[in-house]
Write an enzyme that holds these catalytic residues in place. Structure first.
Site, short mmCIF file in Angstrom:
data_model
loop_
_atom_site.label_atom_id
_atom_site.label_comp_id
_atom_site.label_asym_id
_atom_site.label_seq_id
_atom_site.Cartn_x
_atom_site.Cartn_y
_atom_site.Cartn_z
N TYR A 96 0.84 -1.21 0.00
CA TYR A 96 0.00 0.00 0.00
C TYR A 96 0.87 1.25 0.00
CZ TYR A 96 -4.31 2.61 1.03
OH TYR A 96 -5.39 3.45 0.97
N TYR B 68 -5.89 5.77 -7.14
CA TYR B 68 -6.15 5.61 -5.71
C TYR B 68 -7.60 5.18 -5.54
CZ TYR B 68 -6.64 6.76 -0.75
OH TYR B 68 -6.89 6.71 0.60
#
Length: 391
Positions: A295, A345
Site C-alpha cells: 500500500y 487511488y
C-alpha cells in the site's frame, strides 16, 4: 475438523471501471459497472449473489446493489472502517463467510469519486460539527498544523529518517519504480508518464519531508471482485485465485494516522500483527513471494512495510530499494500496476485486483512464474493484508 481459513475460498471474478479525475457518473453507477463486470468475468448470474462486503466510507449501500442486481436472499454483509486500512479486509470477510457456509457468492467492491466529489486530503473534515471520539481526538493535533494525511505521515517519516539515516531520495526510489510500472500500464492514469529521481526531488513540498511525488493520487473509479469456494471456483470461467491467508491488525497505542505516543514511531506494529498472522496461516515466509502489492498512499510507509514483513531488517529498507529489489526486474517487484502513486487511488482495491491478475498470469507487467502474492492495506490505521496464491 479443519478450521483453517487458508485455501477454502477463492477470487473467481474481477471487474473495474476506468480510473479518472472526473467519472461523470454516480458512485452507485460505478459500483454497478464494476460488479456486473466481475460477475460476467466469473460466469456467475447476478441473482446468485448472497453476500457483500465493502468499506464503511463507501457511500454505496449493499442493499441498493442487491436490489439492482436482483438478488433474492442476501445472507451476509459487512463494512470495514479505517479507510485504506480496509483494502484487504472485505476479501477476508468474504472468505470467512464462504468458508463457514454463511454465504456462497460474495461481492466485494469499492466505488468512489474521490477527486470530483470530495477529497480526503483537503484538511477540511467538519470535525467540530460531529464531536465523536475520533473527531475530538484530532482536536489535539489539528491546532499544531496536523490537518492532512500528508502531515500525519510526515511526522513518522521525519522520525524514521532521524533514526535510520534514510533520505528523501530513498522515498523517491519507491515513486520512480511505481511510475515506471504505470508508464507501461494503459489503465494507469500516468500511462506513458515515467519520472526520474530528479523529477521527484524537484517536485514541490507538500509537507516536509514529503514531496508531491511521494503522495498518492486522488481518483474516481470502482473495483469489484467475486469470492466463492475454492472448489466451486475450479469450474468457473477464470483461473481460481486462492485466498491463502487474510488478517486484520490493531497494535498497542493505535490511533487513526496519529499514533505518535508510542515509544517508537519508526515502525508499523499493526502491520506486524498482520504479517505474523499471514505467515502463520499460510506457512509461508518472505522468500515465498514473486511479487507484492504494498500500500503506497505515501512512499515512506512502503519502506516500513517491507521491514515489518521481513524483506529487509529494521531500518534497512532504504538499502533494499537502493539496490532495486522493488523495481522492474528486481527480486520482489512491487506495485506492478503502478500502485496508488501511478495507476489510481481506489483505496487499495485496485492493488488487490493487480494481485489477482498476477496470479492469473494476465497482468500487463506480468512477473514470471507467480505462485504467491502479498497484498497490504493502508498504514497508520488499523489495517489488513492478504496472501493470494495459485490453486
Amino acid at each position: 475438523m479443519d478450521k483453517s481459513l487458508s485455501g477454502r475460498a477463492a477470487i473467481a471474478g474481477l471487474g473495474a471501471t476506468e480510473f479518472s479525475k472526473n467519472s461523470g457518473r454516480t458512485e452507485l453507477r460505478l459500483a454497478m459497472e464494476a460488479t456486473l463486470a466481475a460477475l460476467q468475468d466469473a460466469g456467475i448470474d447476478p441473482s446468485e449473489v448472497d453476500g457483500f462486503s465493502s468499506y464503511s466510507v463507501d457511500k454505496v449501500p449493499e442493499y441498493e446493489i442487491a436490489r439492482l442486481l436482483g438478488c433474492n436472499n442476501v445472507k451476509f454483509f459487512s463494512q470495514i472502517p479505517h479507510g485504506g486500512g480496509a483494502a484487504c479486509a472485505p476479501i477476508l470477510h468474504a472468505a470467512m463467510a464462504v468458508a463457514t457456509g454463511v454465504a456462497k457468492t460474495v461481492v466485494v467492491y469499492r466505488a468512489m469519486n474521490e477527486r470530483s466529489w470530495y477529497r480526503f486530503g483537503s484538511g477540511d473534515y467538519g470535525f467540530a460539527n460531529t464531536p465523536t471520539f475520533e473527531n475530538v481526538n484530532y482536536g489535539w493535533y489539528m491546532p499544531h498544523g496536523f490537518h492532512t494525511p500528508a502531515a500525519w505521515v510526515g511526522m513518522f517519516a521525519q522520525r524514521y529518517m532521524h533514526t535510520y539515516g534514510a533520505t528523501s531520495e530513498d522515498f523517491g526510489r519507491v515513486a520512480v519504480a511505481a511510475r515506471d510500472f504505470a508508464a507501461t500500464n494503459p489503465e494507469a492514469f500516468f500511462y506513458e508518464k515515467p519520472i526520474t529521481l530528479e523529477d521527484h526531488q524537484n517536485s514541490r513540498w507538500v509537507c516536509e519531508p514529503l514531496h508531491l511525488l511521494d503522495c498518492c493520487q486522488e481518483s474516481d473509479g470502482a473495483v469489484a471482485m467475486v469470492i466463492t469456494s475454492a472448489e466451486r471456483a475450479k469450474d468457473l470461467k477464470q483461473k481460481p485465485v486462492v485466498i491463502k491467508a487474510g488478517s486484520q491488525g490493531i497494535a498497542q497505542g493505535q490511533q487513526i494516522m496519529t499514533s505518535f505516543y508510542r515509544d517508537d514511531i519508526t515502525g508499523l506494529p499493526e502491520m506486524g500483527v498482520v504479517a505474523k498472522e499471514l505467515y502463520a496461516q499460510s506457512g509461508l515466509g518472505p522468500d515465498a513471494f514473486q511479487t507484492a502489492v504494498i500500500y503506497d498512499h505515501f512512499t515512506p510507509f512502503v519502506l516500513t512495510q517491507l521491514e515489518e514483513f521481513g524483506f529487509a531488517p529494521r531500518g534497512e529498507a532504504r538499502n533494499y530499494v537502493m539496490d532495486g529489489h522493488h523495481a522492474r526486474g528486481g527480486t520482489l517487484p512491487i506495485n506492478t500496476h503502478g500502485g496508488q502513486l501511478g495507476e489510481a487511488y481506489i483505496h487499495g482495491m485496485n492493488g488487490v485486483a493487480e494481485a489477482v491478475r498476477q496470479v492469473r498470469g494476465s497482468a500487463i507487467n506480468q512477473v514470471d512464474d507467480v505462485e504467491n502474492v502479498l497484498v497490504t492495506a493502508g498504514t497508520g490505521v488499523p489495517t489488513s493484508g492478504l496472501i493470494l496464491s495459485a490453486a
